[in-house]
Design a protein around this motif. Sequence first.
Motif, PDB file in Angstrom:
ATOM      1  N   MET A  33       0.860  -1.183   0.000  1.00  0.00           N
ATOM      2  CA  MET A  33       0.000   0.000   0.000  1.00  0.00           C
ATOM      3  C   MET A  33       0.902   1.241   0.000  1.00  0.00           C
ATOM      4  SD  MET A  33      -3.319  -0.652   2.431  1.00  0.00           S
ATOM      5  CE  MET A  33      -2.615  -1.324   3.895  1.00  0.00           C
ATOM      6  N   VAL A  34       0.441   2.281  -0.668  1.00  0.00           N
ATOM      7  CA  VAL A  34       1.059   3.609  -0.556  1.00  0.00           C
ATOM      8  C   VAL A  34      -0.091   4.601  -0.456  1.00  0.00           C
ATOM      9  CG1 VAL A  34       3.242   3.236  -1.795  1.00  0.00           C
ATOM     10  CG2 VAL A  34       1.185   3.774  -3.088  1.00  0.00           C
ATOM     11  N   GLY A  35       0.191   5.778   0.080  1.00  0.00           N
ATOM     12  CA  GLY A  35      -0.867   6.766   0.219  1.00  0.00           C
ATOM     13  C   GLY A  35      -0.357   8.154  -0.139  1.00  0.00           C
ATOM     14  N   THR A  36      -1.313   9.052  -0.380  1.00  0.00           N
ATOM     15  CA  THR A  36      -0.938  10.449  -0.614  1.00  0.00           C
ATOM     16  C   THR A  36      -1.904  11.386   0.113  1.00  0.00           C
ATOM     17  OG1 THR A  36      -2.310  10.741  -2.598  1.00  0.00           O
ATOM     18  CG2 THR A  36      -0.034   9.989  -2.953  1.00  0.00           C
ATOM     19  N   VAL A  37      -1.415  12.605   0.352  1.00  0.00           N
ATOM     20  CA  VAL A  37      -2.246  13.708   0.842  1.00  0.00           C
ATOM     21  C   VAL A  37      -1.867  14.943   0.035  1.00  0.00           C
ATOM     22  CG1 VAL A  37      -2.663  12.943   3.220  1.00  0.00           C
ATOM     23  CG2 VAL A  37      -0.549  14.144   2.670  1.00  0.00           C
ATOM     24  N   ARG A  38      -2.580  16.020   0.287  1.00  0.00           N
ATOM     25  CA  ARG A  38      -2.291  17.254  -0.459  1.00  0.00           C
ATOM     26  C   ARG A  38      -1.220  18.080   0.250  1.00  0.00           C
ATOM     27  NH1 ARG A  38      -5.647  22.236  -1.469  1.00  0.00           N
ATOM     28  NH2 ARG A  38      -4.973  22.912  -3.528  1.00  0.00           N
ATOM     29  N   HIS A  39      -1.316  18.132   1.587  1.00  0.00           N
ATOM     30  CA  HIS A  39      -0.439  19.021   2.351  1.00  0.00           C
ATOM     31  C   HIS A  39       0.697  18.251   3.006  1.00  0.00           C
ATOM     32  CE1 HIS A  39      -4.365  21.181   2.244  1.00  0.00           C
ATOM     33  NE2 HIS A  39      -3.555  22.161   1.905  1.00  0.00           N
ATOM     34  N   GLY A  40       1.917  18.654   2.694  1.00  0.00           N
ATOM     35  CA  GLY A  40       3.097  17.983   3.243  1.00  0.00           C
ATOM     36  C   GLY A  40       3.156  18.002   4.762  1.00  0.00           C
ATOM     37  N   GLU A  41       2.491  18.992   5.397  1.00  0.00           N
ATOM     38  CA  GLU A  41       2.566  19.104   6.870  1.00  0.00           C
ATOM     39  C   GLU A  41       1.991  17.869   7.569  1.00  0.00           C
ATOM     40  OE1 GLU A  41       0.087  22.338   5.717  1.00  0.00           O
ATOM     41  OE2 GLU A  41       1.728  21.702   4.426  1.00  0.00           O
ATOM     42  N   ARG A  42       1.106  17.137   6.897  1.00  0.00           N
ATOM     43  CA  ARG A  42       0.466  15.979   7.551  1.00  0.00           C
ATOM     44  C   ARG A  42       1.305  14.699   7.439  1.00  0.00           C
ATOM     45  NH1 ARG A  42      -4.567  14.009   5.983  1.00  0.00           N
ATOM     46  NH2 ARG A  42      -4.424  12.909   7.946  1.00  0.00           N
ATOM     47  N   LEU A  43       2.409  14.783   6.666  1.00  0.00           N
ATOM     48  CA  LEU A  43       3.142  13.539   6.374  1.00  0.00           C
ATOM     49  C   LEU A  43       3.739  12.901   7.622  1.00  0.00           C
ATOM     50  CD1 LEU A  43       4.853  14.456   2.966  1.00  0.00           C
ATOM     51  CD2 LEU A  43       2.845  13.008   3.389  1.00  0.00           C
ATOM     52  N   GLU A  44       4.230  13.766   8.527  1.00  0.00           N
ATOM     53  CA  GLU A  44       4.870  13.229   9.733  1.00  0.00           C
ATOM     54  C   GLU A  44       3.853  12.472  10.596  1.00  0.00           C
ATOM     55  OE1 GLU A  44       7.500  15.202  13.143  1.00  0.00           O
ATOM     56  OE2 GLU A  44       7.684  16.175  11.174  1.00  0.00           O
ATOM     57  N   GLU A  45       2.701  13.125  10.760  1.00  0.00           N
ATOM     58  CA  GLU A  45       1.621  12.516  11.553  1.00  0.00           C
ATOM     59  C   GLU A  45       1.188  11.170  10.939  1.00  0.00           C
ATOM     60  OE1 GLU A  45      -3.078  13.253  11.379  1.00  0.00           O
ATOM     61  OE2 GLU A  45      -1.861  15.059  11.169  1.00  0.00           O
ATOM     62  N   LEU A  46       1.093  11.129   9.589  1.00  0.00           N
ATOM     63  CA  LEU A  46       0.664   9.894   8.926  1.00  0.00           C
ATOM     64  C   LEU A  46       1.752   8.821   8.991  1.00  0.00           C
ATOM     65  CD1 LEU A  46      -1.164  11.605   5.970  1.00  0.00           C
ATOM     66  CD2 LEU A  46      -2.248  10.062   7.619  1.00  0.00           C
ATOM     67  N   ALA A  47       3.037   9.272   8.929  1.00  0.00           N
ATOM     68  CA  ALA A  47       4.146   8.304   9.002  1.00  0.00           C
ATOM     69  C   ALA A  47       4.101   7.563  10.344  1.00  0.00           C
ATOM     70  CB  ALA A  47       5.478   9.021   8.820  1.00  0.00           C
ATOM     71  N   ALA A  48       3.629   8.269  11.393  1.00  0.00           N
ATOM     72  CA  ALA A  48       3.563   7.633  12.718  1.00  0.00           C
ATOM     73  C   ALA A  48       2.402   6.631  12.785  1.00  0.00           C
ATOM     74  CB  ALA A  48       3.390   8.702  13.788  1.00  0.00           C
ATOM     75  N   GLN A  49       1.412   6.795  11.918  1.00  0.00           N
ATOM     76  CA  GLN A  49       0.218   5.928  11.988  1.00  0.00           C
ATOM     77  C   GLN A  49       0.282   4.707  11.082  1.00  0.00           C
ATOM     78  OE1 GLN A  49      -3.704   7.658  11.399  1.00  0.00           O
ATOM     79  NE2 GLN A  49      -2.896   9.611  12.058  1.00  0.00           N
ATOM     80  N   PHE A  50       1.045   4.833   9.967  1.00  0.00           N
ATOM     81  CA  PHE A  50       0.998   3.768   8.960  1.00  0.00           C
ATOM     82  C   PHE A  50       2.397   3.212   8.691  1.00  0.00           C
ATOM     83  CE2 PHE A  50      -2.750   6.369   8.178  1.00  0.00           C
ATOM     84  CZ  PHE A  50      -3.744   5.382   8.200  1.00  0.00           C
ATOM     85  N   ASP A  51       2.441   1.928   8.344  1.00  0.00           N
ATOM     86  CA  ASP A  51       3.741   1.311   8.089  1.00  0.00           C
ATOM     87  C   ASP A  51       4.053   1.265   6.592  1.00  0.00           C
ATOM     88  OD1 ASP A  51       1.942  -0.543   7.247  1.00  0.00           O
ATOM     89  OD2 ASP A  51       2.649  -2.191   8.527  1.00  0.00           O
ATOM     90  N   PHE A  52       3.439   2.192   5.830  1.00  0.00           N
ATOM     91  CA  PHE A  52       3.769   2.293   4.402  1.00  0.00           C
ATOM     92  C   PHE A  52       3.985   3.759   4.048  1.00  0.00           C
ATOM     93  CE2 PHE A  52      -0.904   2.016   4.813  1.00  0.00           C
ATOM     94  CZ  PHE A  52      -1.291   3.198   4.213  1.00  0.00           C
ATOM     95  N   ASP A  53       4.545   3.982   2.853  1.00  0.00           N
ATOM     96  CA  ASP A  53       4.903   5.349   2.453  1.00  0.00           C
ATOM     97  C   ASP A  53       3.664   6.199   2.182  1.00  0.00           C
ATOM     98  OD1 ASP A  53       7.543   4.954   2.638  1.00  0.00           O
ATOM     99  OD2 ASP A  53       7.900   4.657   0.482  1.00  0.00           O
ATOM    100  N   VAL A  54       3.678   7.420   2.728  1.00  0.00           N
ATOM    101  CA  VAL A  54       2.654   8.409   2.394  1.00  0.00           C
ATOM    102  C   VAL A  54       3.401   9.645   1.918  1.00  0.00           C
ATOM    103  CG1 VAL A  54       0.668   9.752   3.190  1.00  0.00           C
ATOM    104  CG2 VAL A  54       1.107   7.506   4.190  1.00  0.00           C
ATOM    105  N   SER A  55       2.991  10.175   0.744  1.00  0.00           N
ATOM    106  CA  SER A  55       3.690  11.321   0.169  1.00  0.00           C
ATOM    107  C   SER A  55       2.662  12.301  -0.397  1.00  0.00           C
ATOM    108  CB  SER A  55       4.607  10.846  -0.967  1.00  0.00           C
ATOM    109  OG  SER A  55       3.806  10.469  -2.085  1.00  0.00           O
TER     110      SER A  55
END
Length: 270
Positions: A33-55
């Motif tokens: 699985m990989v994920g994306t969001v629009r705002h880079g500021e949320r990446l850190e928070e998501l990295a702590a929640q998921f064990d796959f790449d979010v960009s």
Amino acid sequence: MLTSRRVAILGMGTMGSALAHGLGASQARPKSMVGTVRHGERLEELAAQFDFDVSTDNPGAARDADIVLVCTKPHRVAPVMVELAQSGALDGDPLVVSIAAGLATKKIEEAAGRPIRLVRAMPNTPALIREGMTVVSPGSRATDEDLDVAEELFRPLGRVLRLDEEHMDTVTGLAASGPAFVYVMIEALSEGGVMMGLPRKIAVELAAQMMQGAARMVLETGEHPASLKDQVTTPAGCTISALLSLEDGRIRSVLARGVQEAARAAAALG
Ligand SMILES: NC(=O)c1ccc[n+]([C@@H]2O[C@H](COP(=O)([O-])OP(=O)(O)OC[C@H]3O[C@@H](n4cnc5c(N)ncnc54)[C@H](OP(=O)(O)O)[C@@H]3O)[C@@H](O)[C@H]2O)c1
């Protein structure tokens, strides 16, 4: 098999994250699985929640995916499709699944500007705990096999049904908005318990478990809700007394009109 498929979740907000959590906790977890969001500021928070790449890189996430699950707000779906098509990220002809409320497959296909295999799906937030309800409908190029794959994607997250797209706004009003209606009912019922002296925490637990039990009675016995209601309603008892008071407050039409209004609003989103 879902376990052999690579899934890109574009838009890891409330719903994208709920689906990712549900899939991550399932035995039929996708191969990757990989994920994306629009705002880079949320990446850190998501990295702590998921064990796959979010960009924030939609084309990069979608390029190698077998399934591209688009979970952005409806008005952002078309720009995402344009971005994917123009970057060549759809060249491998992945299955695209949109969960956007109110947005017809025709509009998504037009935005892509190239033939895509598209399934429209309407899940709900209980997918987070794998008790969701999802309905899927095919786009113009989706095959039965594509619908099978979409069902495979949502089945670990709860129940799945196939319906014609004409029903999708109603499905949205009933099953996707519905959890909010039920939370209000649980809150209101527990307030009744609090009013009569129960501690709030206990009242909420009683109301929620009672509602889950009643819902499962409907699903597991297959009996009509009216017949199950009659079983609770003793002549001259407390339940019929309360039911008449609820009918005085037009509980049925209030709830039914709520679904009608949510469906109307969903249709207007598109
Ligand atoms: N909420 C529900 O109960 C529910 C139920 C069924 C279906 N849906 C559908 O699910 C979709 C998402 O709803 P939601 O409640 O999850 O909304 P949300 O919480 O606002 O999430 C939307 C996500 O999309 C991201 N996003 C926006 N533009 C993007 C882009 N260009 N590329 C990548 N990501 C982008 C946002 O990123 P940032 O976080 O960086 O802003 C955010 O994470 C909607 O289409 C809705 O109709 C929702």
